[in-house]
Design a protein around this motif. Sequence first.
Motif, PDB file in Angstrom:
ATOM      1  N   GLY A 162       1.437  -2.243 -13.971  1.00 14.22           N
ATOM      2  CA  GLY A 162       2.295  -1.653 -12.937  1.00 14.22           C
ATOM      3  C   GLY A 162       2.002  -2.189 -11.546  1.00 14.22           C
ATOM      4  N   VAL A 163       0.728  -2.381 -11.232  1.00 15.49           N
ATOM      5  CA  VAL A 163       0.338  -2.901  -9.915  1.00 15.49           C
ATOM      6  C   VAL A 163       0.754  -4.366  -9.786  1.00 15.49           C
ATOM      7  N   VAL A 164       0.586  -5.140 -10.857  1.00 14.79           N
ATOM      8  CA  VAL A 164       0.985  -6.554 -10.825  1.00 14.79           C
ATOM      9  C   VAL A 164       2.493  -6.664 -10.615  1.00 14.79           C
ATOM     10  N   MET A 165       3.267  -5.854 -11.315  1.00 15.97           N
ATOM     11  CA  MET A 165       4.721  -5.881 -11.153  1.00 15.97           C
ATOM     12  C   MET A 165       5.134  -5.425  -9.754  1.00 15.97           C
ATOM     13  N   LEU A 166       4.431  -4.449  -9.228  1.00 25.47           N
ATOM     14  CA  LEU A 166       4.691  -3.994  -7.862  1.00 25.47           C
ATOM     15  C   LEU A 166       4.492  -5.143  -6.880  1.00 25.47           C
ATOM     16  N   TYR A 167       3.401  -5.886  -7.048  1.00 25.02           N
ATOM     17  CA  TYR A 167       3.128  -7.017  -6.166  1.00 25.02           C
ATOM     18  C   TYR A 167       4.185  -8.116  -6.336  1.00 25.02           C
TER      19      TYR A 167
ATOM     20  N   LEU B 149       0.820  -1.207   0.000  1.00 23.40           N
ATOM     21  CA  LEU B 149       0.000   0.000   0.000  1.00 23.40           C
ATOM     22  C   LEU B 149       0.862   1.268   0.000  1.00 23.40           C
ATOM     23  N   GLU B 150       1.982   1.217   0.690  1.00 19.52           N
ATOM     24  CA  GLU B 150       2.904   2.356   0.719  1.00 19.52           C
ATOM     25  C   GLU B 150       3.468   2.609  -0.685  1.00 19.52           C
ATOM     26  N   LYS B 151       3.908   1.545  -1.353  1.00 22.20           N
ATOM     27  CA  LYS B 151       4.463   1.692  -2.705  1.00 22.20           C
ATOM     28  C   LYS B 151       3.371   2.047  -3.713  1.00 22.20           C
ATOM     29  N   LEU B 152       2.164   1.534  -3.502  1.00 18.53           N
ATOM     30  CA  LEU B 152       1.041   1.876  -4.378  1.00 18.53           C
ATOM     31  C   LEU B 152       0.722   3.362  -4.270  1.00 18.53           C
ATOM     32  N   ASN B 153       0.723   3.896  -3.061  1.00 17.47           N
ATOM     33  CA  ASN B 153       0.477   5.331  -2.876  1.00 17.47           C
ATOM     34  C   ASN B 153       1.551   6.166  -3.563  1.00 17.47           C
ATOM     35  N   ALA B 154       2.802   5.700  -3.517  1.00 14.82           N
ATOM     36  CA  ALA B 154       3.877   6.412  -4.221  1.00 14.82           C
ATOM     37  C   ALA B 154       3.650   6.357  -5.730  1.00 14.82           C
ATOM     38  N   LEU B 155       3.171   5.218  -6.229  1.00 18.88           N
ATOM     39  CA  LEU B 155       2.869   5.074  -7.657  1.00 18.88           C
ATOM     40  C   LEU B 155       1.725   5.993  -8.069  1.00 18.88           C
TER      41      LEU B 155
END
Length: 185
Positions: free
Chosen positions: A124-129, A11-17
């Motif tokens: 992008g979200v899939v790669m983040l995960y 969630l922290e990295k998603l918010n940065a994205l």
Amino acid sequence: MDTAMNRDLFLEKLNALITGKQEDNCFYFSQEKYFKILSEVVSARTKCNTPLDYRRLKCFDVLKINDEEKLIVPLNPGETNARYYVTNEELFSILYETHTGIGHGGRTRMLKELQNKYKNITYGVVMLYLNLCKQCQMKHSAPKKGIVKSMISSELNSRCQVDLIDLQSNRDGEYKFIMVSRSFN
């Protein structure tokens, strides 16, 4: 795998994205934005008299499941498979269930599986995960098995063959390779 810690980091990295994206052109929905769009779609279905209402209804529809309204992609005539919009808070659990359900499959398998059910889950979200999945990271960081490379060299009136055996996965102290040389006259 500690899912609570990974969820917080995700969630922290998603918010940065998300902060790097333009606010109006963003596929990611906070709970507040999701429910705002949901109420706008419901009201557009009843009145539908402005161009904004028509645009909303072209992009979104509402499906009622057990007294709960969900935002979906409008279905074409004869289509039965609804694709849902999800909130940022739901993303981690959906990605976790899908990823473990396909046996820690890679990005292509995950995207194919997710695109059948959801609309706003992006590459992008899939790669983040996937970058946060410890089991997948361990799988990719494992050294390759021994690879044998063969080279033949020739000089004036002599020949030799050199084999290089890669033992990186089964080291002997600091030694990673074995070189075998044979000369032929």
